[in-house]
Design a protein around this motif. Structure first.
Motif, PDB file in Angstrom:
ATOM      1  N   MET A 198       0.837  -1.182   0.000  1.00  0.00           N
ATOM      2  CA  MET A 198       0.000   0.000   0.000  1.00  0.00           C
ATOM      3  C   MET A 198       0.879   1.240   0.000  1.00  0.00           C
ATOM      4  N   MET A 199       0.525   2.213  -0.824  1.00  0.00           N
ATOM      5  CA  MET A 199       1.265   3.464  -0.882  1.00  0.00           C
ATOM      6  C   MET A 199       0.947   4.303   0.341  1.00  0.00           C
ATOM      7  N   GLN A 200       1.959   4.811   0.962  1.00  0.00           N
ATOM      8  CA  GLN A 200       1.791   5.758   2.063  1.00  0.00           C
ATOM      9  C   GLN A 200       2.540   7.015   1.662  1.00  0.00           C
ATOM     10  N   GLN A 201       1.831   8.062   1.361  1.00  0.00           N
ATOM     11  CA  GLN A 201       2.460   9.272   0.854  1.00  0.00           C
ATOM     12  C   GLN A 201       1.706  10.480   1.393  1.00  0.00           C
ATOM     13  N   ILE A 202       2.434  11.491   1.724  1.00  0.00           N
ATOM     14  CA  ILE A 202       1.839  12.763   2.118  1.00  0.00           C
ATOM     15  C   ILE A 202       1.969  13.705   0.927  1.00  0.00           C
ATOM     16  N   TYR A 203       0.867  14.308   0.518  1.00  0.00           N
ATOM     17  CA  TYR A 203       0.866  15.193  -0.632  1.00  0.00           C
ATOM     18  C   TYR A 203       0.624  16.622  -0.177  1.00  0.00           C
ATOM     19  N   PRO A 204       1.120  17.582  -0.946  1.00  0.00           N
ATOM     20  CA  PRO A 204       0.804  18.973  -0.646  1.00  0.00           C
ATOM     21  C   PRO A 204      -0.710  19.177  -0.667  1.00  0.00           C
ATOM     22  N   VAL A 205      -1.197  19.977   0.230  1.00  0.00           N
ATOM     23  CA  VAL A 205      -2.637  20.226   0.359  1.00  0.00           C
ATOM     24  C   VAL A 205      -2.997  21.480  -0.418  1.00  0.00           C
ATOM     25  N   THR A 206      -4.092  21.396  -1.140  1.00  0.00           N
ATOM     26  CA  THR A 206      -4.620  22.554  -1.856  1.00  0.00           C
ATOM     27  C   THR A 206      -5.832  23.070  -1.098  1.00  0.00           C
ATOM     28  N   PRO A 207      -5.751  24.272  -0.530  1.00  0.00           N
ATOM     29  CA  PRO A 207      -6.908  24.798   0.209  1.00  0.00           C
ATOM     30  C   PRO A 207      -8.120  24.972  -0.715  1.00  0.00           C
ATOM     31  N   HIS A 208      -9.295  24.670  -0.199  1.00  0.00           N
ATOM     32  CA  HIS A 208     -10.535  24.842  -0.953  1.00  0.00           C
ATOM     33  C   HIS A 208     -11.686  24.905   0.040  1.00  0.00           C
ATOM     34  N   SER A 209     -12.841  25.286  -0.477  1.00  0.00           N
ATOM     35  CA  SER A 209     -14.010  25.380   0.405  1.00  0.00           C
ATOM     36  C   SER A 209     -15.097  24.378   0.031  1.00  0.00           C
ATOM     37  N   TYR A 210     -14.757  23.374  -0.741  1.00  0.00           N
ATOM     38  CA  TYR A 210     -15.739  22.350  -1.100  1.00  0.00           C
ATOM     39  C   TYR A 210     -16.009  21.427   0.084  1.00  0.00           C
ATOM     40  N   ALA A 211     -17.167  20.813   0.102  1.00  0.00           N
ATOM     41  CA  ALA A 211     -17.556  19.924   1.200  1.00  0.00           C
ATOM     42  C   ALA A 211     -16.805  18.593   1.160  1.00  0.00           C
ATOM     43  N   TYR A 212     -16.524  18.102  -0.043  1.00  0.00           N
ATOM     44  CA  TYR A 212     -15.886  16.791  -0.192  1.00  0.00           C
ATOM     45  C   TYR A 212     -14.572  16.916  -0.943  1.00  0.00           C
ATOM     46  N   GLU A 213     -13.607  16.095  -0.509  1.00  0.00           N
ATOM     47  CA  GLU A 213     -12.342  15.965  -1.220  1.00  0.00           C
ATOM     48  C   GLU A 213     -12.022  14.481  -1.361  1.00  0.00           C
ATOM     49  N   LEU A 214     -11.767  14.060  -2.563  1.00  0.00           N
ATOM     50  CA  LEU A 214     -11.416  12.675  -2.857  1.00  0.00           C
ATOM     51  C   LEU A 214      -9.993  12.657  -3.400  1.00  0.00           C
ATOM     52  N   ASN A 215      -9.182  11.711  -2.937  1.00  0.00           N
ATOM     53  CA  ASN A 215      -7.826  11.539  -3.448  1.00  0.00           C
ATOM     54  C   ASN A 215      -7.659  10.104  -3.914  1.00  0.00           C
ATOM     55  N   LYS A 216      -7.142   9.932  -5.108  1.00  0.00           N
ATOM     56  CA  LYS A 216      -6.905   8.601  -5.660  1.00  0.00           C
ATOM     57  C   LYS A 216      -5.430   8.456  -6.008  1.00  0.00           C
ATOM     58  N   ASP A 217      -4.766   7.473  -5.381  1.00  0.00           N
ATOM     59  CA  ASP A 217      -3.382   7.119  -5.677  1.00  0.00           C
ATOM     60  C   ASP A 217      -3.362   5.921  -6.619  1.00  0.00           C
ATOM     61  N   PHE A 218      -2.436   5.910  -7.558  1.00  0.00           N
ATOM     62  CA  PHE A 218      -2.193   4.735  -8.388  1.00  0.00           C
ATOM     63  C   PHE A 218      -0.869   4.928  -9.123  1.00  0.00           C
ATOM     64  N   HIS A 219      -0.416   3.896  -9.778  1.00  0.00           N
ATOM     65  CA  HIS A 219       0.802   3.996 -10.565  1.00  0.00           C
ATOM     66  C   HIS A 219       0.557   3.423 -11.955  1.00  0.00           C
ATOM     67  N   PHE A 220       1.426   3.823 -12.875  1.00  0.00           N
ATOM     68  CA  PHE A 220       1.426   3.244 -14.210  1.00  0.00           C
ATOM     69  C   PHE A 220       2.860   3.269 -14.729  1.00  0.00           C
ATOM     70  N   SER A 221       3.181   2.308 -15.562  1.00  0.00           N
ATOM     71  CA  SER A 221       4.519   2.214 -16.144  1.00  0.00           C
ATOM     72  C   SER A 221       4.422   2.597 -17.605  1.00  0.00           C
ATOM     73  N   ALA A 222       5.294   3.499 -18.025  1.00  0.00           N
ATOM     74  CA  ALA A 222       5.257   3.956 -19.407  1.00  0.00           C
ATOM     75  C   ALA A 222       6.628   4.460 -19.833  1.00  0.00           C
ATOM     76  N   ALA A 223       6.841   4.435 -21.130  1.00  0.00           N
ATOM     77  CA  ALA A 223       8.065   4.970 -21.716  1.00  0.00           C
ATOM     78  C   ALA A 223       7.770   6.330 -22.333  1.00  0.00           C
ATOM     79  N   HIS A 224       8.806   7.118 -22.487  1.00  0.00           N
ATOM     80  CA  HIS A 224       8.689   8.392 -23.190  1.00  0.00           C
ATOM     81  C   HIS A 224      10.073   8.860 -23.598  1.00  0.00           C
ATOM     82  N   TYR A 225      10.102   9.922 -24.363  1.00  0.00           N
ATOM     83  CA  TYR A 225      11.338  10.609 -24.713  1.00  0.00           C
ATOM     84  C   TYR A 225      10.976  12.068 -24.955  1.00  0.00           C
ATOM     85  N   ILE A 226      11.968  12.927 -24.806  1.00  0.00           N
ATOM     86  CA  ILE A 226      11.759  14.353 -25.038  1.00  0.00           C
ATOM     87  C   ILE A 226      12.503  14.696 -26.334  1.00  0.00           C
TER      88      ILE A 226
END
Length: 145
Positions: A1-29
């Protein structure tokens, strides 16, 4: 299980949902200035998506966790990011840098959310490319206080 602390974005909404996941991919610049990153290489990206809103849908969800993951994971996992239609080898604003990938993830998520009746908003995309490097994308102009 991922255990990570993320920067918080202040807001005034009633609900906040956070979804963690990973994906593997290639790229080049596709620029000489990118050094080694000009060559095709891969990462296991870790991401956190923050979605907020004031209303739940008819199932009691702000948004379904699985749908958020599927939008990104099914599109990018085990692929070459440069080959996705959202990216370009011609314009720097669309090169698959960590900054641009985080913005494109936001655009994909928000496009989906815009179609929901309860109108949730994505306010932050956290994208870790390596154990020591990450980017946060926060759209401008969102309700924040």
């Amino acid at each position: 299980m991922m255990q990570q602390i993320y920067p918080v974005t202040p807001h005034s909404y009633a609900y906040e949902l956070n979804k963690d996941f990973h994906f593997s991919a290639a790229h080049y610049i596709p620029q000489d200035q990118a050094g080694k990153c000009q060559q095709m290489h891969g990462h296991t990206y870790f991401t956190n998506i923050t979605v907020v809103g004031d209303e739940l849908d008819e199932t009691g969800f702000l948004v379904n966790f699985k749908q958020i993951k599927d939008l990104i994971h099914k599109r990018f996992d085990h692929g070459v990011i440069n080959h996705d239609s959202a990216f370009s080898d011609e314009q720097a604003i669309d090169f698959p840098t960590t900054e641009v990938v985080s913005r494109k993830i936001y655009e994909i998520i928000q496009d989906y959310l815009d179609g929901l009746q309860n109108k949730p908003k994505c306010i932050q995309v956290y994208l870790r490319e390596t154990p020591t490097s990450y980017c946060i994308y926060r759209p401008r102009g969102e309700k924040s206080t």
